[in-house]
Design a protein around this motif. Structure first.
Motif, PDB file in Angstrom:
ATOM      1  N   THR A  10     -12.087  -6.990  -3.391  1.00  0.00           N
ATOM      2  CA  THR A  10     -10.832  -6.436  -2.918  1.00  0.00           C
ATOM      3  C   THR A  10     -10.843  -4.931  -3.168  1.00  0.00           C
ATOM      4  OG1 THR A  10      -8.426  -6.586  -3.199  1.00  0.00           O
ATOM      5  CG2 THR A  10      -9.735  -6.879  -5.157  1.00  0.00           C
ATOM      6  N   ALA A  11      -9.998  -4.193  -2.475  1.00  0.00           N
ATOM      7  CA  ALA A  11      -9.928  -2.750  -2.706  1.00  0.00           C
ATOM      8  C   ALA A  11      -8.514  -2.238  -2.467  1.00  0.00           C
ATOM      9  CB  ALA A  11     -10.891  -2.007  -1.796  1.00  0.00           C
ATOM     10  N   LEU A  12      -8.132  -1.297  -3.286  1.00  0.00           N
ATOM     11  CA  LEU A  12      -6.842  -0.641  -3.170  1.00  0.00           C
ATOM     12  C   LEU A  12      -7.063   0.826  -3.497  1.00  0.00           C
ATOM     13  CD1 LEU A  12      -3.735  -0.499  -3.049  1.00  0.00           C
ATOM     14  CD2 LEU A  12      -3.706  -1.318  -5.400  1.00  0.00           C
ATOM     15  N   VAL A  13      -6.756   1.691  -2.544  1.00  0.00           N
ATOM     16  CA  VAL A  13      -6.935   3.130  -2.728  1.00  0.00           C
ATOM     17  C   VAL A  13      -5.606   3.799  -2.411  1.00  0.00           C
ATOM     18  CG1 VAL A  13      -8.158   5.179  -1.935  1.00  0.00           C
ATOM     19  CG2 VAL A  13      -9.344   2.982  -2.023  1.00  0.00           C
ATOM     20  N   ALA A  14      -5.147   4.670  -3.307  1.00  0.00           N
ATOM     21  CA  ALA A  14      -3.877   5.362  -3.077  1.00  0.00           C
ATOM     22  C   ALA A  14      -3.985   6.810  -3.529  1.00  0.00           C
ATOM     23  CB  ALA A  14      -2.742   4.672  -3.831  1.00  0.00           C
ATOM     24  N   ALA A  26      -7.376  -3.784   1.176  1.00  0.00           N
ATOM     25  CA  ALA A  26      -7.966  -4.979   1.784  1.00  0.00           C
ATOM     26  C   ALA A  26      -8.203  -5.965   0.645  1.00  0.00           C
ATOM     27  CB  ALA A  26      -9.281  -4.652   2.476  1.00  0.00           C
ATOM     28  N   GLY A  27      -7.913  -7.207   0.861  1.00  0.00           N
ATOM     29  CA  GLY A  27      -8.102  -8.208  -0.191  1.00  0.00           C
ATOM     30  C   GLY A  27      -6.786  -8.589  -0.831  1.00  0.00           C
ATOM     31  N   ASP A  28      -6.839  -8.978  -2.099  1.00  0.00           N
ATOM     32  CA  ASP A  28      -5.640  -9.499  -2.742  1.00  0.00           C
ATOM     33  C   ASP A  28      -5.121  -8.668  -3.914  1.00  0.00           C
ATOM     34  OD1 ASP A  28      -7.704 -10.152  -4.438  1.00  0.00           O
ATOM     35  OD2 ASP A  28      -7.496 -12.305  -4.202  1.00  0.00           O
ATOM     36  N   SER A  29      -5.600  -7.437  -4.076  1.00  0.00           N
ATOM     37  CA  SER A  29      -4.975  -6.534  -5.043  1.00  0.00           C
ATOM     38  C   SER A  29      -3.722  -5.970  -4.392  1.00  0.00           C
ATOM     39  CB  SER A  29      -5.924  -5.397  -5.417  1.00  0.00           C
ATOM     40  OG  SER A  29      -7.011  -5.896  -6.148  1.00  0.00           O
ATOM     41  N   GLU A  30      -2.732  -5.594  -5.198  1.00  0.00           N
ATOM     42  CA  GLU A  30      -1.455  -5.141  -4.651  1.00  0.00           C
ATOM     43  C   GLU A  30      -1.008  -3.838  -5.294  1.00  0.00           C
ATOM     44  OE1 GLU A  30       1.566  -8.222  -4.649  1.00  0.00           O
ATOM     45  OE2 GLU A  30       0.027  -9.776  -4.533  1.00  0.00           O
ATOM     46  N   LEU A  31      -0.179  -3.088  -4.560  1.00  0.00           N
ATOM     47  CA  LEU A  31       0.459  -1.881  -5.081  1.00  0.00           C
ATOM     48  C   LEU A  31       1.953  -2.028  -4.884  1.00  0.00           C
ATOM     49  CD1 LEU A  31       0.182   0.966  -6.306  1.00  0.00           C
ATOM     50  CD2 LEU A  31       0.118   1.852  -3.975  1.00  0.00           C
ATOM     51  N   TRP A  32       2.694  -1.907  -5.974  1.00  0.00           N
ATOM     52  CA  TRP A  32       4.150  -2.038  -5.955  1.00  0.00           C
ATOM     53  C   TRP A  32       4.798  -0.766  -6.474  1.00  0.00           C
ATOM     54  CZ3 TRP A  32       7.390  -6.330  -4.894  1.00  0.00           C
ATOM     55  CH2 TRP A  32       6.722  -7.468  -4.450  1.00  0.00           C
ATOM     56  N   LEU A  42       3.987  -2.079  -1.404  1.00  0.00           N
ATOM     57  CA  LEU A  42       3.407  -1.170  -0.415  1.00  0.00           C
ATOM     58  C   LEU A  42       2.270  -1.826   0.356  1.00  0.00           C
ATOM     59  CD1 LEU A  42       4.922   0.701  -2.484  1.00  0.00           C
ATOM     60  CD2 LEU A  42       3.356   2.457  -1.757  1.00  0.00           C
ATOM     61  N   THR A  43       1.676  -2.857  -0.228  1.00  0.00           N
ATOM     62  CA  THR A  43       0.531  -3.535   0.377  1.00  0.00           C
ATOM     63  C   THR A  43       0.916  -4.865   1.027  1.00  0.00           C
ATOM     64  OG1 THR A  43       0.066  -4.437  -1.812  1.00  0.00           O
ATOM     65  CG2 THR A  43      -1.166  -2.475  -1.147  1.00  0.00           C
ATOM     66  N   GLU A  44       2.184  -5.052   1.329  1.00  0.00           N
ATOM     67  CA  GLU A  44       2.640  -6.355   1.822  1.00  0.00           C
ATOM     68  C   GLU A  44       2.005  -6.783   3.142  1.00  0.00           C
ATOM     69  OE1 GLU A  44       6.810  -6.621   2.851  1.00  0.00           O
ATOM     70  OE2 GLU A  44       6.825  -4.539   3.488  1.00  0.00           O
ATOM     71  N   VAL A  60      -5.732  -2.131   5.660  1.00  0.00           N
ATOM     72  CA  VAL A  60      -4.424  -1.793   6.222  1.00  0.00           C
ATOM     73  C   VAL A  60      -3.895  -0.577   5.469  1.00  0.00           C
ATOM     74  CG1 VAL A  60      -2.057  -2.596   6.553  1.00  0.00           C
ATOM     75  CG2 VAL A  60      -3.964  -4.176   6.886  1.00  0.00           C
ATOM     76  N   THR A  61      -3.400   0.402   6.206  1.00  0.00           N
ATOM     77  CA  THR A  61      -2.874   1.612   5.572  1.00  0.00           C
ATOM     78  C   THR A  61      -1.403   1.448   5.208  1.00  0.00           C
ATOM     79  OG1 THR A  61      -2.294   2.594   7.695  1.00  0.00           O
ATOM     80  CG2 THR A  61      -4.487   3.085   6.830  1.00  0.00           C
ATOM     81  N   PHE A  62      -0.961   2.270   4.275  1.00  0.00           N
ATOM     82  CA  PHE A  62       0.452   2.314   3.907  1.00  0.00           C
ATOM     83  C   PHE A  62       0.814   3.752   3.578  1.00  0.00           C
ATOM     84  CE2 PHE A  62      -1.964   1.033   0.138  1.00  0.00           C
ATOM     85  CZ  PHE A  62      -1.604   1.993  -0.771  1.00  0.00           C
ATOM     86  N   GLU A  63       2.096   4.070   3.724  1.00  0.00           N
ATOM     87  CA  GLU A  63       2.594   5.410   3.412  1.00  0.00           C
ATOM     88  C   GLU A  63       4.059   5.292   3.048  1.00  0.00           C
ATOM     89  OE1 GLU A  63       2.766   9.913   5.299  1.00  0.00           O
ATOM     90  OE2 GLU A  63       1.830   8.291   6.432  1.00  0.00           O
ATOM     91  N   LEU A  64       4.465   6.044   2.041  1.00  0.00           N
ATOM     92  CA  LEU A  64       5.845   5.992   1.567  1.00  0.00           C
ATOM     93  C   LEU A  64       6.247   7.368   1.063  1.00  0.00           C
ATOM     94  CD1 LEU A  64       8.187   3.908   0.797  1.00  0.00           C
ATOM     95  CD2 LEU A  64       7.216   4.011  -1.497  1.00  0.00           C
TER      96      LEU A  64
END
Length: 130
Positions: A10-14, A26-32, A42-44, A60-64
């Motif tokens: 899994t990967a989470l980059v912010a 991508a995968g199952d790590s999350e950012l809240w 943010l990764t919903e 999948v990208t996210f922005e807040l």
């Protein structure tokens, strides 16, 4: 591996700036984001499968807009086994080190083992500026 294939992950980059949080997952790590009693994933919209390394992952990208609060990025070993209400209580601890230690202990089983790997990053940036 003898087949020449690597593993999957899994990967989470912010990127967190004074005004924005931008990233991809991508995968199952999350950012809240935890802010004023509210919780926002943010990764919903990310895709749990296929994982990175498969050659078919779909990040999948996210922005807040950043307006303060606490960001918590973690593997599913935390989010899958601990109720969000309990996570929220520990994220709000005044001491960040105590919060991280408490969060990593939450999914522990009675025999002190973890049901899954737990990795996390707790981010409490200073208040947004001009």
């Amino acid at each position: 591996m003898a087949s020449g294939q690597g593993g999957e992950t899994t990967a989470l980059v912010a990127c967190v700036t004074r005004r924005r949080v931008v990233g991809a997952s991508a995968g199952d790590s999350e950012l809240w984001l935890f802010q004023g009693g509210e919780s926002t994933a943010l990764t919903e919209h990310q895709h749990r499968k296929p994982l990175l390394g498969s050659g078919q992952a779909r990040p999948v990208t996210f922005e807040l807009a950043w307006r303060g609060g606490v960001l918590l990025g973690a593997s599913d070993g935390l989010f899958k086994y601990v109720d969000l209400r309990r996570i929220r209580e520990h994220v709000s601890l005044a001491d960040a080190n105590a919060a991280v230690l408490a969060l990593t202990a939450l999914p522990r089983l009675a025999r002190c083992a973890l049901p899954d790997d737990v990795g996390l990053v707790l981010c409490r940036p200073s208040a947004p500026g001009p």
